[in-house]
Design an enzyme around this catalytic site. Sequence first.
Site, PDB file in Angstrom:
ATOM      1  N   SER A 184       0.858  -1.188   0.000  1.00  0.00           N
ATOM      2  CA  SER A 184       0.000   0.000   0.000  1.00  0.00           C
ATOM      3  C   SER A 184       0.891   1.234   0.000  1.00  0.00           C
ATOM      4  CB  SER A 184      -0.869   0.006   1.262  1.00  0.00           C
ATOM      5  OG  SER A 184      -1.440   1.281   1.474  1.00  0.00           O
ATOM      6  N   TYR A 232      -2.029  -1.611  10.457  1.00  0.00           N
ATOM      7  CA  TYR A 232      -2.182  -1.738   8.999  1.00  0.00           C
ATOM      8  C   TYR A 232      -0.901  -1.295   8.280  1.00  0.00           C
ATOM      9  CZ  TYR A 232      -4.301  -1.293   4.352  1.00  0.00           C
ATOM     10  OH  TYR A 232      -4.584  -1.420   3.012  1.00  0.00           O
TER      11      TYR A 232
HETATM   12  P1  NAP Z   1     -12.023  -5.743  -0.294  1.00  0.00           P
HETATM   13  O1  NAP Z   1     -12.960  -5.201  -1.298  1.00  0.00           O
HETATM   14  O2  NAP Z   1     -12.415  -5.779   1.154  1.00  0.00           O
HETATM   15  O3  NAP Z   1     -11.565  -7.215  -0.757  1.00  0.00           O
HETATM   16  C1  NAP Z   1     -10.752  -8.016   0.055  1.00  0.00           C
HETATM   17  C2  NAP Z   1     -11.166  -9.463  -0.116  1.00  0.00           C
HETATM   18  O4  NAP Z   1     -10.270 -10.267   0.682  1.00  0.00           O
HETATM   19  C3  NAP Z   1     -12.592  -9.728   0.388  1.00  0.00           C
HETATM   20  O5  NAP Z   1     -13.291 -10.581  -0.486  1.00  0.00           O
HETATM   21  C4  NAP Z   1     -12.317 -10.419   1.722  1.00  0.00           C
HETATM   22  O6  NAP Z   1     -13.345 -11.295   2.123  1.00  0.00           O
HETATM   23  C5  NAP Z   1     -11.061 -11.201   1.411  1.00  0.00           C
HETATM   24  N1  NAP Z   1     -10.407 -11.656   2.627  1.00  0.00           N
HETATM   25  C6  NAP Z   1     -10.315 -11.031   3.833  1.00  0.00           C
HETATM   26  N2  NAP Z   1      -9.683 -11.815   4.715  1.00  0.00           N
HETATM   27  C7  NAP Z   1      -9.351 -12.952   4.048  1.00  0.00           C
HETATM   28  C8  NAP Z   1      -8.697 -14.149   4.424  1.00  0.00           C
HETATM   29  N3  NAP Z   1      -8.246 -14.362   5.690  1.00  0.00           N
HETATM   30  N4  NAP Z   1      -8.517 -15.128   3.501  1.00  0.00           N
HETATM   31  C9  NAP Z   1      -8.983 -14.952   2.232  1.00  0.00           C
HETATM   32  N5  NAP Z   1      -9.631 -13.856   1.833  1.00  0.00           N
HETATM   33  C10 NAP Z   1      -9.806 -12.860   2.725  1.00  0.00           C
HETATM   34  O7  NAP Z   1     -10.635  -4.929  -0.313  1.00  0.00           O
HETATM   35  P2  NAP Z   1      -9.830  -4.159  -1.491  1.00  0.00           P
HETATM   36  O8  NAP Z   1      -9.991  -2.710  -1.294  1.00  0.00           O
HETATM   37  O9  NAP Z   1     -10.079  -4.800  -2.800  1.00  0.00           O
HETATM   38  O10 NAP Z   1      -8.347  -4.491  -0.997  1.00  0.00           O
HETATM   39  C11 NAP Z   1      -7.587  -5.583  -1.499  1.00  0.00           C
HETATM   40  C12 NAP Z   1      -6.179  -5.430  -0.987  1.00  0.00           C
HETATM   41  O11 NAP Z   1      -5.658  -4.166  -1.394  1.00  0.00           O
HETATM   42  C13 NAP Z   1      -6.026  -5.470   0.531  1.00  0.00           C
HETATM   43  O12 NAP Z   1      -4.839  -6.162   0.862  1.00  0.00           O
HETATM   44  C14 NAP Z   1      -5.897  -4.007   0.915  1.00  0.00           C
HETATM   45  O13 NAP Z   1      -5.181  -3.837   2.124  1.00  0.00           O
HETATM   46  C15 NAP Z   1      -5.118  -3.489  -0.276  1.00  0.00           C
HETATM   47  N6  NAP Z   1      -5.232  -2.046  -0.486  1.00  0.00           N
HETATM   48  C16 NAP Z   1      -6.451  -1.476  -0.656  1.00  0.00           C
HETATM   49  C17 NAP Z   1      -6.526  -0.104  -0.858  1.00  0.00           C
HETATM   50  C18 NAP Z   1      -7.849   0.604  -1.037  1.00  0.00           C
HETATM   51  O14 NAP Z   1      -7.865   1.848  -0.950  1.00  0.00           O
HETATM   52  N7  NAP Z   1      -8.929  -0.094  -1.301  1.00  0.00           N
HETATM   53  C19 NAP Z   1      -5.353   0.677  -0.873  1.00  0.00           C
HETATM   54  C20 NAP Z   1      -4.117   0.035  -0.700  1.00  0.00           C
HETATM   55  C21 NAP Z   1      -4.067  -1.337  -0.518  1.00  0.00           C
HETATM   56  P3  NAP Z   1     -14.432 -10.753   3.211  1.00  0.00           P
HETATM   57  O15 NAP Z   1     -15.209  -9.701   2.492  1.00  0.00           O
HETATM   58  O16 NAP Z   1     -15.207 -11.982   3.554  1.00  0.00           O
HETATM   59  O17 NAP Z   1     -13.617 -10.193   4.347  1.00  0.00           O
END
Ligand code: NAP
Length: 262
Positions: free
Chosen positions: A146, A159
């Site tokens: 991130s 985080y």
């Molecule tokens: P998201 O929409 O919440 O998607 C994350 C997915 O991972 C969800 O389907 C979630 O399932 C699943 N998950 C959570 N815990 C898990 C586990 N123990 N085993 C397997 N799957 C699991 O999030 P996103 O925004 O796409 O983010 C994806 C990644 O990008 C994350 O690592 C996040 O930290 C990173 N990121 C995001 C942003 C942002 O602004 N969105 C910025 C920088 C980095 P559940 O819904 O059941 O929990």
Amino acid sequence: MGVRLAGRVAVVTGGGSGIGRASAVRFAAEGAVVTVADLDEAGGRQTVEQIQAAGGRGQYVSTDVTRLDDVRAAFADAARLGGSGRLDVVFNNAGIGFVGAVDETSPEDWERVMAVNLRGVYHGCLCAVERMKAQGGGGVILNMSSAIATMGLGRRAAYAASKGAVYALTRSMQVDCAPFGIRVNALMPGTILTPFVEGYLKRSFAGREEEALASIRARQLTGELGTAEDVASAAVFLASDEARFIMGAGLAVDGGLTTGKP
Ligand code: NAP
């Protein structure tokens, strides 16, 4: 259908939502056979439906990345679906958020965030490297870090620590993996409008979501948040042979968030 990942066998953890879903769909649209490994069965199956509706190949495998056995089994299923026994692309994307300064973070909170965001990525890296070495080398590993790994953002102690560690892990791993033809890179997104960020806005700014969104928008040089597709495009590029000379990088996909102030 594109051909940038034609014939590649890929796994996307957390592929049931947000960035993981967009990446899984794009990987398949570029010709990869994609395994969506996620805790969220409904979300994971929807991603696979999207892949198949577009003429691609994919499967959902129920996976908790905090459990090494789950990850190992998901990767074996992925290689089976591919038919060749190979695994070419692993995107360790699954992650959870947590808002809190260090003195607002209990040991349990800390462990939960580290278990998914860091140990989960370690599990994916371990299983990927074991498989890629055993198949004679070659492969691509993408780890989800991130922008927060390179800049201070308040009330994100656990985080930020988890994402900083993923970035450091990626660079160290790249040194060890290079002799085996394995590329390891990290993605460093800024604020991307996904269910992850929508949930944060609802929880932290109930009734003031629009105001909060406006102040978050102003942090980017674009004045806008990114989309899951913006990050998926970067993931496709890093996964493809076009990125053959990119090793151990942390690719910023952040609308200029870490570049400077508008
Ligand atoms: P998201 O929409 O919440 O998607 C994350 C997915 O991972 C969800 O389907 C979630 O399932 C699943 N998950 C959570 N815990 C898990 C586990 N123990 N085993 C397997 N799957 C699991 O999030 P996103 O925004 O796409 O983010 C994806 C990644 O990008 C994350 O690592 C996040 O930290 C990173 N990121 C995001 C942003 C942002 O602004 N969105 C910025 C920088 C980095 P559940 O819904 O059941 O929990």
